[in-house]
Scaffold this motif. Structure first.
Motif, PDB file in Angstrom:
ATOM      1  N   GLN A  47      28.357  13.977  35.702  1.00  0.00           N
ATOM      2  CA  GLN A  47      29.430  14.687  34.993  1.00  0.00           C
ATOM      3  C   GLN A  47      29.869  13.910  33.759  1.00  0.00           C
ATOM      4  OE1 GLN A  47      32.447  15.354  37.941  1.00  0.00           O
ATOM      5  NE2 GLN A  47      31.225  16.842  39.067  1.00  0.00           N
ATOM      6  N   THR A  50      27.116  14.149  31.101  1.00  0.00           N
ATOM      7  CA  THR A  50      27.106  15.494  30.531  1.00  0.00           C
ATOM      8  C   THR A  50      28.264  15.687  29.555  1.00  0.00           C
ATOM      9  OG1 THR A  50      26.037  16.380  32.504  1.00  0.00           O
ATOM     10  CG2 THR A  50      27.161  17.959  31.088  1.00  0.00           C
ATOM     11  N   ALA A  51      29.431  15.142  29.894  1.00  0.00           N
ATOM     12  CA  ALA A  51      30.598  15.259  29.016  1.00  0.00           C
ATOM     13  C   ALA A  51      30.428  14.432  27.742  1.00  0.00           C
ATOM     14  CB  ALA A  51      31.857  14.822  29.757  1.00  0.00           C
ATOM     15  N   GLY A  52      29.735  13.292  27.851  1.00  0.00           N
ATOM     16  CA  GLY A  52      29.615  12.395  26.707  1.00  0.00           C
ATOM     17  C   GLY A  52      28.377  12.590  25.860  1.00  0.00           C
ATOM     18  N   VAL A  53      27.319  13.136  26.441  1.00  0.00           N
ATOM     19  CA  VAL A  53      26.056  13.317  25.720  1.00  0.00           C
ATOM     20  C   VAL A  53      25.759  14.807  25.659  1.00  0.00           C
ATOM     21  CG1 VAL A  53      23.585  12.788  25.688  1.00  0.00           C
ATOM     22  CG2 VAL A  53      25.206  11.098  26.571  1.00  0.00           C
ATOM     23  N   LYS A  54      25.980  15.377  24.515  1.00  0.00           N
ATOM     24  CA  LYS A  54      25.786  16.830  24.373  1.00  0.00           C
ATOM     25  C   LYS A  54      24.319  17.210  24.234  1.00  0.00           C
ATOM     26  CE  LYS A  54      30.058  17.619  24.714  1.00  0.00           C
ATOM     27  NZ  LYS A  54      30.552  17.916  26.022  1.00  0.00           N
ATOM     28  N   ARG A  55      23.544  16.352  23.576  1.00  0.00           N
ATOM     29  CA  ARG A  55      22.136  16.679  23.351  1.00  0.00           C
ATOM     30  C   ARG A  55      21.343  15.385  23.228  1.00  0.00           C
ATOM     31  NH1 ARG A  55      19.846  17.927  18.117  1.00  0.00           N
ATOM     32  NH2 ARG A  55      17.727  18.605  18.479  1.00  0.00           N
TER      33      ARG A  55
END
Length: 87
Positions: A47, A50-55
């Motif tokens: 989580q 996912t919140a910190g690395v968008k792509r």
């Protein structure tokens, strides 16, 4: 040796590794398993990532391994051995 190469001591990774023919880097995490189990820790970490690395940049792959990966394999085996627990 000096005739064919410039030899110098530099800091860097302890070794170069590959996974499926691609260069790879590892992040090792150690935590207190008496406070949180591996599965829950990885879910929280996923989580946060996912919140910190968008792509991820092109050519990068993220996978969760180690004890977590082993735990998932055991869980799948137990579904065959004790199917009534997983239905």
């Amino acid at each position: 040796m000096a005739e064919i190469a410039d030899v110098k001591l530099v800091e860097g990774p302890a070794m170069i590794r590959d996974e499926n023919g691609l260069l790879s880097g590892y992040v090792y995490v150690d935590f207190d398993t008496s406070k949180i189990d591996v599965g829950r820790y990885v879910e929280h970490a996923k989580q946060a990532v996912t919140a910190g690395v968008k792509r991820l940049p092109t050519g990068y792959v993220l996978s969760w391994s180690g004890q977590y990966e082993n735990m998932l394999r055991v869980k799948e085996r137990l579904k065959v051995i004790l199917p009534s627990l997983w239905c």
